[in-house]
Design an enzyme around this catalytic site. Structure first.
Site: not given
Length: 191
Positions: A85, A87, A103, A111, A120, A123, A163, A180
């Site tokens: 993602h 962030h 995010h 999401h 998002h 995403d 992730h 993460r």
């Protein structure tokens, strides 16, 4: 003898002028061609390990004619699916990557899966690591920009987070993707 020398110098001068004119014409053509080629803008995120992982890699973004092309190549992942993602904060100082915030979601959407109802702008989705822990993913979109003035599109100063687990593409607000394990700030490359 002086006449032959004068004639020779005159001929040499005429040839030089003619060649000089060709060079000028060619340079003009080159400038015209160069001016018509659109400049691309590049940004990168160097991914470093977080949460006691061994993840590393690089994510490259190239913008050309309003389209941003992203390519990520990561190593050190466990085999299987992992969420990736954008962030909201380009800060990877925390050992667990939490300093990158949530995010990136400038449009305040739910999401979800990229390109479906509600997602998002951060995403990106999932990428799959092979048995050697190597994963690659590409994406192309006009919803991002590199260094533009539109805060709803500009990815500079944001972070890429990788992730531990896959994004389920539905859990709010972040897809239940687990720890993460990699983080990198998206920075503009110098020309």
């Amino acid at each position: 003898m002086k006449n032959y020398l004068s004639i020779g110098l005159l001929c040499l001068a005429l040839v030089s002028c003619k060649d000089s004119k060709k060079v000028e014409e060619n340079n003009t053509d080159m400038v015209t061609v160069t001016d018509t080629i659109a400049k691309s803008v590049t940004a990168t995120a160097t991914i470093s390990a977080k949460s006691n992982s061994s993840v590393s890699g690089r994510v490259t973004f190239v913008e050309n004619d309003g389209m941003v092309f992203m390519e990520a190549e990561l190593t050190g992942l466990t085999p299987g699916m992992h969420a990736i993602h954008i962030h909201e904060t380009g800060d990877c100082s925390a050992e667990d990557g939490s300093s990158a915030g949530g995010h990136w979601n400038p449009t305040h959407a739910d999401h979800g899966a990229w390109g479906h109802d509600g997602f998002h702008l951060g995403d990106i989705g999932n990428l799959e690591a092979d048995e050697n822990g190597i994963a690659r993913i590409t994406k192309e979109t006009d919803l991002w920009c590199i260094g533009c003035e539109d805060a709803n599109k500009n990815i500079i100063g944001k972070a890429i987070i990788v992730h531990k687990d896959a994004d389920d593409l539905k859990s709010q607000p972040s897809g239940a993707a687990g720890d993460r394990v990699g983080c990198g700030e998206i920075v503009l490359e110098k020309e």
